[in-house]
Scaffold this motif. Sequence first.
Motif, PDB file in Angstrom:
ATOM      1  N   LYS A  86      -7.838   9.025  -1.418  1.00 47.97           N
ATOM      2  CA  LYS A  86      -7.752   9.321  -2.846  1.00 47.97           C
ATOM      3  C   LYS A  86      -6.394   8.985  -3.461  1.00 47.97           C
ATOM      4  CE  LYS A  86      -8.222  13.123  -6.053  1.00 47.97           C
ATOM      5  NZ  LYS A  86      -8.153  14.551  -6.169  1.00 47.97           N
ATOM      6  N   ASP A  87      -5.303   9.332  -2.814  1.00 51.59           N
ATOM      7  CA  ASP A  87      -3.973   9.119  -3.382  1.00 51.59           C
ATOM      8  C   ASP A  87      -3.280   7.894  -2.795  1.00 51.59           C
ATOM      9  OD1 ASP A  87      -4.291  11.249  -5.038  1.00 51.59           O
ATOM     10  OD2 ASP A  87      -3.103  12.635  -3.838  1.00 51.59           O
ATOM     11  N   GLU A  88      -4.046   6.886  -2.435  1.00 49.71           N
ATOM     12  CA  GLU A  88      -3.490   5.648  -1.892  1.00 49.71           C
ATOM     13  C   GLU A  88      -3.761   4.520  -2.871  1.00 49.71           C
ATOM     14  OE1 GLU A  88      -4.741   2.980   1.819  1.00 49.71           O
ATOM     15  OE2 GLU A  88      -3.970   4.962   2.384  1.00 49.71           O
ATOM     16  N   VAL A  89      -2.740   3.727  -3.131  1.00 50.45           N
ATOM     17  CA  VAL A  89      -2.869   2.623  -4.084  1.00 50.45           C
ATOM     18  C   VAL A  89      -2.415   1.341  -3.402  1.00 50.45           C
ATOM     19  CG1 VAL A  89      -2.113   1.704  -6.308  1.00 50.45           C
ATOM     20  CG2 VAL A  89      -2.354   4.174  -6.012  1.00 50.45           C
ATOM     21  N   ARG A  90      -3.219   0.310  -3.571  1.00 52.57           N
ATOM     22  CA  ARG A  90      -2.818  -1.027  -3.128  1.00 52.57           C
ATOM     23  C   ARG A  90      -2.429  -1.811  -4.370  1.00 52.57           C
ATOM     24  NH1 ARG A  90      -7.869  -1.821   0.778  1.00 52.57           N
ATOM     25  NH2 ARG A  90      -7.156  -0.456   2.421  1.00 52.57           N
ATOM     26  N   LEU A 102      -1.085  -6.296  -9.830  1.00 53.93           N
ATOM     27  CA  LEU A 102      -2.536  -6.091  -9.782  1.00 53.93           C
ATOM     28  C   LEU A 102      -2.782  -4.830  -8.968  1.00 53.93           C
ATOM     29  CD1 LEU A 102      -2.897  -9.769  -8.920  1.00 53.93           C
ATOM     30  CD2 LEU A 102      -3.951  -8.795 -10.949  1.00 53.93           C
ATOM     31  N   ILE A 103      -3.414  -3.844  -9.586  1.00 55.15           N
ATOM     32  CA  ILE A 103      -3.578  -2.526  -8.986  1.00 55.15           C
ATOM     33  C   ILE A 103      -5.007  -2.368  -8.487  1.00 55.15           C
ATOM     34  CG2 ILE A 103      -3.412  -0.048  -9.408  1.00 55.15           C
ATOM     35  CD1 ILE A 103      -1.555  -0.907 -11.857  1.00 55.15           C
ATOM     36  N   ASP A 104      -5.148  -2.070  -7.193  1.00 61.03           N
ATOM     37  CA  ASP A 104      -6.473  -1.887  -6.589  1.00 61.03           C
ATOM     38  C   ASP A 104      -6.586  -0.463  -6.071  1.00 61.03           C
ATOM     39  OD1 ASP A 104      -8.902  -2.040  -5.339  1.00 61.03           O
ATOM     40  OD2 ASP A 104      -8.231  -3.371  -3.742  1.00 61.03           O
ATOM     41  N   LYS A 105      -7.173   0.413  -6.878  1.00 56.69           N
ATOM     42  CA  LYS A 105      -7.364   1.807  -6.484  1.00 56.69           C
ATOM     43  C   LYS A 105      -8.762   2.033  -5.917  1.00 56.69           C
ATOM     44  CE  LYS A 105      -6.485   3.072 -10.590  1.00 56.69           C
ATOM     45  NZ  LYS A 105      -6.264   3.754 -11.849  1.00 56.69           N
ATOM     46  N   THR A 133       0.876  -1.158   0.000  1.00 53.58           N
ATOM     47  CA  THR A 133       0.000   0.000   0.000  1.00 53.58           C
ATOM     48  C   THR A 133       0.915   1.210   0.000  1.00 53.58           C
ATOM     49  OG1 THR A 133      -1.666  -1.186   1.281  1.00 53.58           O
ATOM     50  CG2 THR A 133      -1.871   1.211   1.176  1.00 53.58           C
ATOM     51  N   ILE A 134       0.728   2.069  -1.005  1.00 52.94           N
ATOM     52  CA  ILE A 134       1.576   3.243  -1.133  1.00 52.94           C
ATOM     53  C   ILE A 134       0.721   4.491  -1.269  1.00 52.94           C
ATOM     54  CG2 ILE A 134       3.523   2.007  -2.161  1.00 52.94           C
ATOM     55  CD1 ILE A 134       2.579   3.126  -4.876  1.00 52.94           C
ATOM     56  N   ALA A 135       1.306   5.611  -0.903  1.00 49.15           N
ATOM     57  CA  ALA A 135       0.661   6.902  -1.090  1.00 49.15           C
ATOM     58  C   ALA A 135       1.431   7.647  -2.166  1.00 49.15           C
ATOM     59  CB  ALA A 135       0.659   7.696   0.211  1.00 49.15           C
ATOM     60  N   THR A 136       0.715   8.017  -3.223  1.00 43.05           N
ATOM     61  CA  THR A 136       1.327   8.730  -4.338  1.00 43.05           C
ATOM     62  C   THR A 136       0.232   9.418  -5.141  1.00 43.05           C
ATOM     63  OG1 THR A 136       2.825   8.521  -6.233  1.00 43.05           O
ATOM     64  CG2 THR A 136       1.232   6.759  -5.919  1.00 43.05           C
ATOM     65  N   PRO A 137       0.556  10.511  -5.804  1.00 39.84           N
ATOM     66  CA  PRO A 137      -0.438  11.108  -6.701  1.00 39.84           C
ATOM     67  C   PRO A 137      -0.803  10.120  -7.803  1.00 39.84           C
ATOM     68  CG  PRO A 137       1.388  12.621  -6.309  1.00 39.84           C
ATOM     69  CD  PRO A 137       1.771  11.299  -5.722  1.00 39.84           C
TER      70      PRO A 137
END
Length: 117
Positions: A70-74, A60-63, A9-13
């Motif tokens: 909003k700006d967190e991606v798993r 596999l991207i779970d937005k 889990t990362i935080a990025t624009p």
Amino acid sequence: MARYTQLFTIATPLDRFRQLLEDVLQSCNCAVIYDGEDYMVAREKPGGVTYAQLVTVEVLIDKTAIATPKDEVRMNVVVKNEELPLKSDNHCWRMFSLVNRAVAENNHWNLLSSTAG
């Protein structure tokens, strides 16, 4: 077949995420061969190991997870190849470790969590 997974889990624009992920994969000697909305595949560039040892990296991207800012991606990263993992320190494991380190140490996003799959 060797196969290793890690959930990040990362935080990025979000508008920069795909390019940043591609850069991370390229830094690991992998070229992106497929880029879909929620799935990216990269293949290790030939030359260093036998064909069976060449690694494929699936992301596999779970937005859309519920309660995700909003700006967190798993993303679930799967590193695999065709070699039998007869030794614990095989090429696939080394590439898996390299990809994990590249994701975790990327200066362009914040690593929020990392869990082995």
